[in-house]
Scaffold this motif. Structure first.
Motif, mmCIF file in Angstrom:
data_model
loop_
_atom_site.group_PDB
_atom_site.id
_atom_site.type_symbol
_atom_site.label_atom_id
_atom_site.label_comp_id
_atom_site.label_asym_id
_atom_site.label_seq_id
_atom_site.Cartn_x
_atom_site.Cartn_y
_atom_site.Cartn_z
ATOM 1 N N ASN A 90 8.064 -4.550 -3.404
ATOM 2 C CA ASN A 90 6.891 -4.469 -2.536
ATOM 3 C C ASN A 90 6.339 -3.042 -2.530
ATOM 4 O OD1 ASN A 90 5.423 -4.005 0.026
ATOM 5 N ND2 ASN A 90 5.911 -6.152 0.380
ATOM 6 N N PRO A 91 5.029 -2.868 -2.685
ATOM 7 C CA PRO A 91 4.436 -1.515 -2.718
ATOM 8 C C PRO A 91 4.789 -0.651 -1.508
ATOM 9 C CG PRO A 91 2.829 -3.152 -3.372
ATOM 10 C CD PRO A 91 4.013 -3.905 -2.894
ATOM 11 N N CYS A 92 5.166 -1.265 -0.421
ATOM 12 C CA CYS A 92 5.528 -0.491 0.771
ATOM 13 C C CYS A 92 6.905 0.159 0.638
ATOM 14 C CB CYS A 92 5.513 -1.386 2.012
ATOM 15 S SG CYS A 92 3.885 -2.060 2.401
ATOM 16 N N VAL A 93 7.743 -0.405 -0.224
ATOM 17 C CA VAL A 93 9.120 0.087 -0.367
ATOM 18 C C VAL A 93 9.184 1.315 -1.269
ATOM 19 C CG1 VAL A 93 11.443 -0.497 -1.188
ATOM 20 C CG2 VAL A 93 10.071 -2.195 0.052
ATOM 21 N N LYS A 131 8.591 4.906 0.177
ATOM 22 C CA LYS A 131 9.715 5.311 1.023
ATOM 23 C C LYS A 131 10.915 5.715 0.172
ATOM 24 C CE LYS A 131 12.179 5.568 4.888
ATOM 25 N NZ LYS A 131 13.543 5.682 4.376
#
Length: 358
Positions: free
Chosen positions: A164-167, A170
């Motif tokens: 996922n691009p959100c991971v 981070k």
């Protein structure tokens, strides 16, 4: 007394196919040396890049030319009629195996598992030592458990990089905070510096992680360190010995694939100009690393020596190092008083010793 039939196994499916051929040629020459020719008979087996095993005339031709077998030349072998999952009948004639397959499918425990099932002695580490020695993450965990100092690192998976691009942002934040720059991104299970990148910025880190993930599902990111690169060879089973220390010097930014395999790009200094206490520390750490991964027979252990702080950091262990006449491993033993033919002989005897039930 009949000669011991040595199954010289080389080539393989990894990107180090050509290096394996060079190592095999050197070993075949050593087995044919005067002190060994009365003891050993060579049975060469060539594994093509598609995984097919060839015996007889084909591997002899490869050993003679030093080049991989071309498709147009494959008909010279009777074994060409075999499928990928069949093995030449000469396999049954082998008394002891000498696998010299570098990289994946050669030093990662896979071929060692097959040879173990054959119930015939073989040179080098078994399944566990080979697998742990190949996987940089498992290796570092074993070193950490053994109390060996090493550079800071972060273990990463392909799923994290391609998730996922959100991971991913981070993940990069965590790496930057833990390691800083410069850092090195490496596939966990490839040898010979394949897929390794030095990164100095967030943009380079992201690109390197994406690239490394195409090579392997397990990745490792290491903090950069200003240090001399030194190596120690280990020989033995339960009571191994450590060689003199060697040092690698080069003009490139780091010891990448091109530097490693381009003639004249790197120099080997043997013995390395080190304080006696540091040399002894490196030898002791090499033996500890050998035991930590359950290696056997042979290994080359690589270190960083931070001269400014007198600190020695372990980098990695290679349980099936390059074995050409100019490779570091045999050269370290040559400078330790063990000639190339004697080294090959001792490795075969160590294989027989390890296989013995006593």
């Amino acid at each position: 007394m009949s000669k011991l039939r040595v199954g010289l196994l080389f080539g393989g499916r990894s990107g180090e196919h050509e290096v394996s051929i060079k190592s095999a040629r050197a070993i075949a020459k050593a087995l044919s040396a005067e002190q060994n020719t009365s003891k050993y008979e060579i049975l060469p087996f060539y594994i093509q890049k598609d995984g097919r095993w060839l015996a007889g005339e084909a591997p002899q031709k490869v050993l003679g030319t030093g080049s991989p077998l071309l498709e147009s030349e494959q008909s010279i072998s009777e074994a060409q009629t075999l499928s990928k999952w069949q093995y030449p009948s000469q396999v049954a004639e082998v008394d002891v195996w000498f696998p010299i397959l570098h990289g994946p499918n050669g030093e990662d425990g896979t071929i060692q598992g097959l040879l173990t099932l054959m119930q015939v002695p073989f040179v080098g580490s078994g399944v566990l030592g080979s697998a742990v020695g190949m996987d940089k993450i498992a290796m570092k965990m074993a070193f950490e458990q053994a109390g060996l100092a090493q550079v800071k690192y972060k273990a990463v998976t392909r799923a994290q990089v391609w998730s996922n691009p959100c991971v991913f942002p981070k993940l990069c934040d965590d790496i930057e905070a833990a390691l800083g720059y410069p850092a090195f991104v490496k596939p966990a299970n490839l040898g010979s510096s394949v897929g390794i990148a030095k990164v100095r910025s967030r943009q380079e880190l992201e690109a390197a992680l994406d690239s490394a993930a195409s090579y392997d599902r397990r990745l490792v990111v290491e903090a950069g360190v200003v240090a001399r690169e030194v190596e120690c060879a280990v020989l033995g089973n339960d009571q191994p010995q450590a060689s003199v220390i060697g040092e690698i010097t080069y003009d490139s930014d780091f010891y990448d694939y091109e530097t490693k395999y381009t003639e004249g790009r790197a120099d080997l200094l043997i013995p390395a100009p080190l304080p006696d206490a540091i040399a002894r520390q490196i030898q002791d750490m090499a033996l500890q690393a050998f035991a930590a991964v359950d290696a056997a027979g042979l290994a080359r252990v690589d270190f960083f020596y931070v001269e400014a702080t007198q600190e020695v950091l372990i980098n990695e262990i290679n349980t099936l190092p390059g074995f050409t006449a100019t490779s570091m491993y045999p050269q370290l033993w040559a400078h330790s008083g063990v000639s190339f033919p004697e080294l090959v002989d001792r490795l075969i005897q160590l294989a027989l010793e390890r296989h013995s039930p006593s």
